[in-house]
Design an enzyme around this catalytic site. Structure first.
Site, mmCIF file in Angstrom:
data_model
loop_
_atom_site.group_PDB
_atom_site.id
_atom_site.type_symbol
_atom_site.label_atom_id
_atom_site.label_comp_id
_atom_site.label_asym_id
_atom_site.label_seq_id
_atom_site.Cartn_x
_atom_site.Cartn_y
_atom_site.Cartn_z
ATOM 1 N N ASP A 65 3.633 -6.240 -6.276
ATOM 2 C CA ASP A 65 3.540 -6.061 -4.814
ATOM 3 C C ASP A 65 3.176 -4.600 -4.554
ATOM 4 O O ASP A 65 3.243 -3.757 -5.465
ATOM 5 C CB ASP A 65 4.880 -6.415 -4.145
ATOM 6 C CG ASP A 65 4.817 -6.301 -2.612
ATOM 7 O OD1 ASP A 65 3.750 -6.597 -2.040
ATOM 8 O OD2 ASP A 65 5.817 -5.909 -1.994
ATOM 9 N N SER A 66 2.830 -4.330 -3.307
ATOM 10 C CA SER A 66 2.554 -2.942 -2.927
ATOM 11 C C SER A 66 3.845 -2.120 -2.851
ATOM 12 O O SER A 66 3.791 -0.899 -2.822
ATOM 13 C CB SER A 66 1.876 -2.916 -1.556
ATOM 14 O OG SER A 66 2.720 -3.550 -0.607
ATOM 15 N N CYS A 124 4.371 -12.058 4.870
ATOM 16 C CA CYS A 124 4.410 -10.787 4.138
ATOM 17 C C CYS A 124 5.737 -10.801 3.402
ATOM 18 O O CYS A 124 6.781 -11.109 4.000
ATOM 19 C CB CYS A 124 4.349 -9.606 5.105
ATOM 20 S SG CYS A 124 4.723 -8.008 4.321
ATOM 21 N N THR A 125 5.687 -10.506 2.109
ATOM 22 C CA THR A 125 6.898 -10.663 1.296
ATOM 23 C C THR A 125 7.986 -9.640 1.641
ATOM 24 O O THR A 125 9.138 -9.810 1.243
ATOM 25 C CB THR A 125 6.546 -10.576 -0.198
ATOM 26 O OG1 THR A 125 5.813 -9.363 -0.422
ATOM 27 C CG2 THR A 125 5.720 -11.770 -0.629
ATOM 28 N N TYR A 133 -0.462 -1.653 2.067
ATOM 29 C CA TYR A 133 -1.765 -2.297 1.883
ATOM 30 C C TYR A 133 -2.327 -2.817 3.212
ATOM 31 O O TYR A 133 -3.524 -2.885 3.404
ATOM 32 C CB TYR A 133 -1.626 -3.497 0.944
ATOM 33 C CG TYR A 133 -1.638 -3.176 -0.541
ATOM 34 C CD1 TYR A 133 -1.745 -1.874 -1.013
ATOM 35 C CD2 TYR A 133 -1.560 -4.218 -1.472
ATOM 36 C CE1 TYR A 133 -1.753 -1.612 -2.381
ATOM 37 C CE2 TYR A 133 -1.578 -3.960 -2.836
ATOM 38 C CZ TYR A 133 -1.674 -2.656 -3.289
ATOM 39 O OH TYR A 133 -1.698 -2.413 -4.638
ATOM 40 N N CYS A 144 2.571 -10.728 -2.935
ATOM 41 C CA CYS A 144 2.097 -9.956 -1.783
ATOM 42 C C CYS A 144 1.008 -10.782 -1.106
ATOM 43 O O CYS A 144 0.007 -11.129 -1.746
ATOM 44 C CB CYS A 144 1.524 -8.632 -2.288
ATOM 45 S SG CYS A 144 0.710 -7.653 -1.019
HETATM 46 N N1 DGL Z 1 4.327 -7.187 0.853
HETATM 47 C C1 DGL Z 1 2.972 -7.183 1.273
HETATM 48 C C2 DGL Z 1 2.521 -8.555 1.788
HETATM 49 O O1 DGL Z 1 3.102 -9.554 1.438
HETATM 50 C C3 DGL Z 1 2.363 -6.122 2.117
HETATM 51 C C4 DGL Z 1 2.944 -4.927 2.650
HETATM 52 C C5 DGL Z 1 1.925 -3.812 2.796
HETATM 53 O O2 DGL Z 1 1.660 -3.175 1.777
HETATM 54 O O3 DGL Z 1 1.402 -3.618 3.904
HETATM 55 O O4 DGL Z 1 1.560 -8.650 2.509
#
Ligand code: DGL
Length: 268
Positions: free
Chosen positions: A19-20, A197-198, A51, A83
């Site tokens: 993930d980010s 979004c996780t 991200y 993510c």
């Molecule tokens: N956890 C990420 C997702 O599921 C994104 C969060 C991000 O980096 O903006 O989209």
């Protein structure tokens, strides 16, 4: 999907969770409870976070690079892109570049529409996820007869990072981000919100408290865990589970409250 290649002597499969930031922990905890005998390596691209507010082309390149480095370093048998932003944007490119099997995380639009009584759902994700063609195609394919409100949140993932790092987040900040999900029109209210979004399941208790009316919050993690368990179904191990490892691309040591939170997820 490429086949999983077994390691010798029934050694545990190495599952890379990506993930980010710390959002993928919400997926990791479900996957690890479905297959506690696997060896888990969690990679957080915190040097690239967030991200969700970045231009797509540069982000695809970055994700391919970070995953390539992680494959070289950890030799995983299976990769979970935990993510939504990275999955909806880069999953096709990742599969093109690498032969390791990938499991992605994409907005749970189909189950949400099936469960909604009012046939009015919201998809709460990063601005990138809700604007991408991948998400629009899911709506065209699976949401017929259901009104879908797309809500691109600019700050919620960062708020979740803050909360897990022990920095207090005010109710008003969270309430403002989720407010557009709640539509009451033609006698039909939003009754289901897809957490696309996780990071967001880290805040579910706050969402429930701040929602103007009760809704069902759909977390994709259990479905991802079932998919991983399915893929590893024939992989029997004799191994004791090894402790999971976590790596941050920034190389920074997590601050003490985050380190404590990581310990609660099983990381030393
Ligand atoms: N956890 C990420 C997702 O599921 C994104 C969060 C991000 O980096 O903006 O989209």
């Amino acid at each position: 999907m490429p086949n999983l290649k077994k390691r010798p002597e029934n050694a545990a499969p190495v599952v890379l969770i990506f993930d980010s930031g710390v959002g993928g922990l919400t997926v990791f905890r479900e996957v690890a409870s479905a297959r506690p005998d696997a060896r888990y390596v969690y990679v957080a691209d915190d040097a690239g976070f967030p991200y969700g507010n970045q231009p797509p082309d540069a982000l695809i390149k970055r994700i391919v690079q970070v995953i390539g480095d992680a494959i070289a370093a950890h030799n995983p048998d299976l990769i979970v892109i935990a993510c939504n932003t990275a999955s909806t944007l880069a999953l096709a490119e990742l599969r093109k570049n690498f032969s390791v099997p990938f499991v992605g995380t994409v907005p749970a639009i189909k189950p949400a529409c099936a469960r909604s009584q009012t046939k009015r759902i919201a998809v709460l994700g990063t601005r990138a996820t809700v604007s991408l063609e991948y998400t629009h195609a899911l709506i065209r394919e699976f949401a017929s007869g259901c009104d879908v409100i797309l809500v691109g949140s600019p700050h919620l993932a960062s708020l979740a990072e803050r909360e897990l790092s022990g920095l207090p987040v005010a109710d008003a900040e969270i309430a403002a981000e989720i407010a557009p999900c709640f539509v009451d029109n033609d006698g039909r209210r939003t009754d289901t919100v897809v957490l696309a979004c996780t990071h967001y399941p880290l805040l579910t208790a706050r969402f429930r408290k701040l929602a103007p009316w009760p809704v069902e919050w759909i977390d994709p993690a259990p479905a991802i865990a079932r998919r991983v368990a399915d893929l590893l179904h024939e992989w029997k191990t004799a191994a004791q589970s090894a402790p999971p490892q976590i790596f941050f691309t920034s190389g920074r040591a997590p601050p003490a409250p985050l380190a404590a939170a990581l310990r609660s997820f099983g990381f030393n």
